[in-house]
Design a protein around this motif. Structure first.
Motif, PDB file in Angstrom:
ATOM      1  N   ARG A  62     -22.709  39.569 -14.461  1.00 35.14           N
ATOM      2  CA  ARG A  62     -23.738  39.303 -15.472  1.00 35.14           C
ATOM      3  C   ARG A  62     -24.243  40.607 -16.080  1.00 35.14           C
ATOM      4  NH1 ARG A  62     -23.661  34.357 -17.288  1.00 35.14           N
ATOM      5  NH2 ARG A  62     -21.488  34.984 -17.053  1.00 35.14           N
ATOM      6  N   GLU A  79     -25.384  30.529 -13.451  1.00 36.02           N
ATOM      7  CA  GLU A  79     -24.804  31.882 -13.447  1.00 36.02           C
ATOM      8  C   GLU A  79     -23.628  31.994 -14.419  1.00 36.02           C
ATOM      9  OE1 GLU A  79     -25.181  34.807 -11.750  1.00 36.02           O
ATOM     10  OE2 GLU A  79     -26.824  34.351 -10.392  1.00 36.02           O
ATOM     11  N   GLY A  92     -26.243  39.751 -11.326  1.00 39.70           N
ATOM     12  CA  GLY A  92     -25.936  38.399 -10.913  1.00 39.70           C
ATOM     13  C   GLY A  92     -25.313  38.323  -9.530  1.00 39.70           C
ATOM     14  N   ARG A  99     -23.932  31.096 -21.097  1.00 32.07           N
ATOM     15  CA  ARG A  99     -23.825  32.133 -22.117  1.00 32.07           C
ATOM     16  C   ARG A  99     -25.106  32.192 -22.944  1.00 32.07           C
ATOM     17  NH1 ARG A  99     -17.685  30.839 -24.391  1.00 32.07           N
ATOM     18  NH2 ARG A  99     -16.607  31.118 -22.384  1.00 32.07           N
ATOM     19  N   ASN A 121     -27.245  38.049 -20.214  1.00 32.10           N
ATOM     20  CA  ASN A 121     -26.818  36.708 -19.799  1.00 32.10           C
ATOM     21  C   ASN A 121     -27.102  36.390 -18.334  1.00 32.10           C
ATOM     22  OD1 ASN A 121     -24.859  38.187 -18.462  1.00 32.10           O
ATOM     23  ND2 ASN A 121     -23.167  37.531 -19.778  1.00 32.10           N
ATOM     24  N   HIS A 122     -27.977  37.186 -17.712  1.00 37.00           N
ATOM     25  CA  HIS A 122     -28.432  36.843 -16.367  1.00 37.00           C
ATOM     26  C   HIS A 122     -29.365  35.631 -16.475  1.00 37.00           C
ATOM     27  CE1 HIS A 122     -30.822  37.109 -12.656  1.00 37.00           C
ATOM     28  NE2 HIS A 122     -29.768  37.729 -12.142  1.00 37.00           N
TER      29      HIS A 122
END
Length: 291
Positions: free
Chosen positions: A82, A149, A77, A152, A86-87
């Motif tokens: 990240r 960014e 990220g 979640r 979760n990116h």
């Protein structure tokens, strides 16, 4: 009516409504009914799919810089916080998976609802009311997620599942379902809108590809497609006109929509949906011949 003019009209309708939370499916269906287009004709089925690809191309072009940046920073990220789970790229694909699997499992229900005026109108009406309530509610509650960014995993799953409603109930709108779901999950309007656009890219590519394969290249035995596509010079020109018009109109609409939502919210679109639903329920059967 001149087929070139018809193509311009349908291209405008597709480009205007594909990314606004008002349902492009409903608007195209209404426009096609008003123009007396035979939806059992393989050519017009293919035409509707191709002009959607024009709108997708416009979105890809507008978000190219953002997408390239996401690819460059994968998986850590922009801020280095990240993971592969979760990116933004991962979250987009996860939301897509949680949309596509339920949609494939419920494809029979989806096909049935596509020709139902009542389902379309009720989806517009209920979606408009829900969007209005959520938008007003979010004004009074500060959102915690101001950038994709910061999203979640559970938020992407939730948005993906909610987007399934737009496939099951035509008239719901992909844009409406993802934006409203994002706002409920704590995203700002702008963040929910951006993620809605990102998710729509793989979703629309997959949906249009599947429709092209199922309805045009390999039609079933129900008689829904009248025969193989016979292309003439005129038909090629009509197809290109629709694609180009859809692309150009969508290019302008997306940028305008982003600015509008940041400044004014979504209430005007909710009100429009409710008004259109009332018109469909009261006048649709008489003037459009829809059931």
């Amino acid at each position: 009516m001149n087929s070139y003019f018809v193509s311009v009209l349908l291209g405008i309708v597709e480009g205007l409504t594909e990314f606004l939370p008002v349902s492009s499916t409903a608007h195209l269906r209404i426009a096609e009914a008003l123009l007396n287009i035979d939806l059992t004709d393989a050519y017009w089925k293919m035409y509707t799919i191709v002009i959607q690809l024009g709108a997708i191309l416009a979105l890809c072009l507008l978000f190219m810089g953002r997408i390239v940046e996401f690819i460059r920073t994968f998986p850590r990220g922009e801020n280095g916080d990240r993971t592969i789970w979760n990116h933004p790229i991962s979250l987009t694909l996860i939301a897509f998976v949680f949309t596509s699997i339920p949609a494939l499992l419920l494809k029979k229900m989806i096909s049935k609802n596509l020709e139902s005026l009542r389902v379309m109108a009720l989806a517009l009406l209920i979606g408009g009311i829900v969007m209005w309530i959520i938008d007003v509610w979010t004004v009074r509650h500060e959102a915690g997620v101001t950038d994709v960014e910061e999203m979640r995993l559970w938020q992407a799953i939730w948005i993906g599942l909610c987007q399934t409603l737009s496939a099951i109930f035509p008239g719901t709108s992909r844009s409406m379902s993802t934006i409203a779901a994002g706002q409920i999950a704590g995203l700002t309007r702008a963040t929910a809108l951006e993620f809605s656009f990102l998710v729509s890219i793989p979703t629309m590519i997959a949906a249009t590809g599947y429709d092209l394969y199922k309805d045009v290249l390999h039609p079933d035995r129900t008689g829904m497609v009248s025969g193989p596509i016979v292309m003439s010079t005129e038909r090629w020109i009509v197809l290109v006109i629709g694609f180009v018009v859809s692309f150009i109109v969508a290019l302008g609409v997306v940028e305008w929509f982003l600015q509008w939502v940041r400044r004014h919210g979504l209430v005007i679109f909710a009100a429009y949906r409710i008004l259109l639903a009332i018109l469909l329920l009261t006048l649709g059967r008489k003037f459009l011949g829809l059931e």
